[in-house]
Design a protein around this motif. Structure first.
Motif, PDB file in Angstrom:
ATOM      1  N   GLN A   1      13.495   2.136  -2.102  1.00  0.00           N
ATOM      2  CA  GLN A   1      14.155   3.259  -3.978  1.00  0.00           C
ATOM      3  C   GLN A   1      12.964   3.674  -4.465  1.00  0.00           C
ATOM      4  OE1 GLN A   1      15.089   1.288  -7.005  1.00  0.00           O
ATOM      5  NE2 GLN A   1      17.110   2.304  -7.485  1.00  0.00           N
ATOM      6  N   GLU A   2      11.736   3.667  -4.254  1.00  0.00           N
ATOM      7  CA  GLU A   2      10.695   4.892  -4.827  1.00  0.00           C
ATOM      8  C   GLU A   2      10.711   5.576  -4.219  1.00  0.00           C
ATOM      9  OE1 GLU A   2       8.400   6.211  -7.616  1.00  0.00           O
ATOM     10  OE2 GLU A   2       9.726   4.559  -8.286  1.00  0.00           O
ATOM     11  N   LEU A   3      10.085   4.962  -2.378  1.00  0.00           N
ATOM     12  CA  LEU A   3       9.845   6.298  -2.016  1.00  0.00           C
ATOM     13  C   LEU A   3      11.009   7.068  -1.274  1.00  0.00           C
ATOM     14  CD1 LEU A   3       8.140   3.623   1.686  1.00  0.00           C
ATOM     15  CD2 LEU A   3       7.274   5.040  -0.308  1.00  0.00           C
TER      16      LEU A   3
ATOM     17  N   ILE B   1       0.905  -1.013  -0.233  1.00  0.00           N
ATOM     18  CA  ILE B   1      -0.278   0.235  -0.023  1.00  0.00           C
ATOM     19  C   ILE B   1       0.721   1.528  -0.176  1.00  0.00           C
ATOM     20  CG2 ILE B   1      -1.365   1.007   1.394  1.00  0.00           C
ATOM     21  CD1 ILE B   1      -2.713  -1.416   0.099  1.00  0.00           C
ATOM     22  N   LEU B   2       2.198   0.900   0.655  1.00  0.00           N
ATOM     23  CA  LEU B   2       2.971   2.985   1.141  1.00  0.00           C
ATOM     24  C   LEU B   2       3.429   2.726  -0.988  1.00  0.00           C
ATOM     25  CD1 LEU B   2       5.052   1.695   3.930  1.00  0.00           C
ATOM     26  CD2 LEU B   2       3.659   3.580   3.611  1.00  0.00           C
ATOM     27  N   VAL B   3       3.094   2.312  -1.786  1.00  0.00           N
ATOM     28  CA  VAL B   3       3.362   2.242  -3.236  1.00  0.00           C
ATOM     29  C   VAL B   3       2.999   2.484  -3.951  1.00  0.00           C
ATOM     30  CG1 VAL B   3       4.536   0.190  -3.881  1.00  0.00           C
ATOM     31  CG2 VAL B   3       5.905   1.584  -4.096  1.00  0.00           C
ATOM     32  N   LEU B   4       1.474   1.631  -3.812  1.00  0.00           N
ATOM     33  CA  LEU B   4       0.333   2.029  -4.356  1.00  0.00           C
ATOM     34  C   LEU B   4       0.032   3.133  -5.737  1.00  0.00           C
ATOM     35  CD1 LEU B   4      -2.092  -0.112  -5.129  1.00  0.00           C
ATOM     36  CD2 LEU B   4      -3.049   1.603  -3.780  1.00  0.00           C
ATOM     37  N   GLN B   5       0.086   4.484  -5.032  1.00  0.00           N
ATOM     38  CA  GLN B   5       0.487   5.249  -5.871  1.00  0.00           C
ATOM     39  C   GLN B   5       1.014   5.756  -6.470  1.00  0.00           C
ATOM     40  OE1 GLN B   5      -1.110   8.108  -2.796  1.00  0.00           O
ATOM     41  NE2 GLN B   5       0.500   6.888  -1.305  1.00  0.00           N
ATOM     42  N   PHE B   6       2.498   5.117  -6.065  1.00  0.00           N
ATOM     43  CA  PHE B   6       3.444   6.231  -7.157  1.00  0.00           C
ATOM     44  C   PHE B   6       4.005   5.278  -7.920  1.00  0.00           C
ATOM     45  CE2 PHE B   6       4.439   7.371  -2.942  1.00  0.00           C
ATOM     46  CZ  PHE B   6       3.790   8.542  -2.480  1.00  0.00           C
ATOM     47  N   PHE B   7       4.051   3.637  -8.030  1.00  0.00           N
ATOM     48  CA  PHE B   7       4.234   2.851  -9.024  1.00  0.00           C
ATOM     49  C   PHE B   7       3.421   1.145  -8.703  1.00  0.00           C
ATOM     50  CE2 PHE B   7       8.870   0.787 -10.193  1.00  0.00           C
ATOM     51  CZ  PHE B   7       7.959   0.830 -11.381  1.00  0.00           C
ATOM     52  N   PRO B   8       1.949   1.923  -9.752  1.00  0.00           N
ATOM     53  CA  PRO B   8       0.978   0.364  -9.107  1.00  0.00           C
ATOM     54  C   PRO B   8       1.729  -0.968  -9.464  1.00  0.00           C
ATOM     55  CG  PRO B   8       0.195   2.220 -10.109  1.00  0.00           C
ATOM     56  CD  PRO B   8       1.715   2.449 -10.200  1.00  0.00           C
ATOM     57  N   SER B   9       2.447  -0.747 -10.575  1.00  0.00           N
ATOM     58  CA  SER B   9       3.737  -2.297 -11.100  1.00  0.00           C
ATOM     59  C   SER B   9       4.231  -2.964  -9.943  1.00  0.00           C
ATOM     60  CB  SER B   9       4.466  -2.110 -12.636  1.00  0.00           C
ATOM     61  OG  SER B   9       3.263  -1.258 -13.112  1.00  0.00           O
ATOM     62  N   LEU B  10       4.257  -1.851  -9.507  1.00  0.00           N
ATOM     63  CA  LEU B  10       5.258  -2.592  -7.828  1.00  0.00           C
ATOM     64  C   LEU B  10       4.641  -3.461  -7.208  1.00  0.00           C
ATOM     65  CD1 LEU B  10       8.183  -2.670  -6.799  1.00  0.00           C
ATOM     66  CD2 LEU B  10       8.333  -0.683  -6.029  1.00  0.00           C
TER      67      LEU B  10
END
Length: 348
Positions: free
Chosen positions: A267-269, A190-199
């Motif tokens: 890395q994305e965060l 959920i932390l990365v859902l809005q930034f990188f849905p594929s991840l």
């Protein structure tokens, strides 16, 4: 359970998930989620044990509440926008309600309290279905609506990683530990859902593979508590030597496969200027790692009393199907070198 009834129920679960996957209309998506929920209920209470019946009732009430909230949110959205399509979620009230309803459905903190209690009342096979397959349809909806409320998702994600780590520390029951592990992994997604849905999707698939390996390992050993794991060496020595690798992969240690999604998420965060959040998430992974190491210690470094009966089981032919376990364990341990190829696939 009668094989015909079992086939019908499994077909209904597949149908419910497929309807939700394929729908662009809120009523159809809601209907798919309901079919999914109703199909698993007989599987949950098939043993007729009071604990299983209690778990089934808790699960039904929780899912019914989430479904009612989801229906209310979609009706509110249709009332405001005049559209039933999933893409038309531009207003904050219905979007927030849908996000909270789906968080309750999959068991995100602080709406997680039902998850350990329900999983504790089930056998390991049904628990595996609940921890993996039942998460697919709600996640599909979360990925489609792409919630715009950034702070809500970050709060849900961080709370889940912390609660998932903290809650499992004092547990002796393996199914409760697996439930808290599930909550922690969902928080990372959920932390990365809005930034990188594929991840998020990659993390979900990796979580499925690792959880499948662990559930099947415990099922082969017929273990439901940490104390009973010390007997596993005499039952299945090879599986017992592989389980610590599966657990450390779930904890996210390199060079195992579980390190890949956590590494990419951190890395994305950091790219999104959320370094403090990434630090907290990484520290919360240490809490989870503690109880994974505790299970590893109980399984490999403690020996049960070495009497003749204990030395017998590994000599007897096993009737367990271990090919799926072999495949998923290999994936759980060896996928990290493929990270560049997976990143290329995600960014296509």
């Amino acid at each position: 359970m009668n094989p015909y009834i079992l086939t019908i129920l499994l077909f209904a679960m597949g149908l419910g998930t497929t309807i939700t996957f394929a729908s662009s209309h809120w009523l159809l998506a809601w209907m798919g989620l309901e079919i999914n929920t109703l199909a698993i209920l007989p599987l949950m209470c098939q043993s007729h044990h009071p604990r299983a019946v209690e778990a089934t009732i808790k699960y039904f009430l929780t899912q019914a509440t989430a479904a009612a909230m989801l229906l209310f949110a979609s009706i509110t959205n249709a009332w405001i926008t005049g559209q039933w399509n999933l893409e038309f979620m531009s207003y904050s009230l219905p979007t927030t309600l849908v996000t909270v309803a789906l968080a309750l459905k999959i068991g995100l903190a602080p709406l997680h309290a039902w998850m350990p209690e329900v999983l504790q009342g089930l056998d390991l096979t049904t628990g595996l279905i609940l921890s993996t397959w039942q998460k697919l349809a709600p996640f599909c909806l979360l990925l489609q609506i792409n919630p715009s409320n950034t702070s809500l998702l970050l709060i849900l994600g961080l709370a889940s990683t912390l609660v998932g780590g903290w809650g499992g520390l004092n547990q002796n029951q393996l199914r409760k530990i697996l439930a808290y592990s599930s909550i922690a992994h969902l928080g990372w997604m959920i932390l990365v859902l809005q930034f990188f849905p594929s991840l998020t999707l990659l993390t979900l698939l990796m979580y499925f593979v690792m959880t499948f390996s662990l559930f099947i390992s415990f099922k082969v050993n017929n273990s439901t508590t940490i104390n009973s794991l010390s007997m596993s060496w005499s039952k299945a020595p090879i599986i017992s030597s592989m389980v610590p690798f599966i657990l450390l992969s779930l904890g996210g240690l390199p060079p195992l496969s579980g390190f890949m999604p956590k590494w990419l998420i951190l890395q994305e965060l950091t790219k999104q200027s959320l370094a403090p959040l990434a630090t907290l998430a990484a520290l919360s992974a240490l809490l989870s790692l503690y109880f994974y190491l505790r299970i590893s210690y109980a399984m490999t470094l403690t020996m049960s009393p070495n009497i003749l009966l204990n030395a017998l089981p590994w000599r007897l032919p096993s009737n367990q199907h271990t090919l799926p376990l072999a495949i998923t364990t290999s994936l759980t341990i060896c996928l990290l070198p493929l990270t560049p190829a997976i990143i290329t696939l995600l960014t296509l």
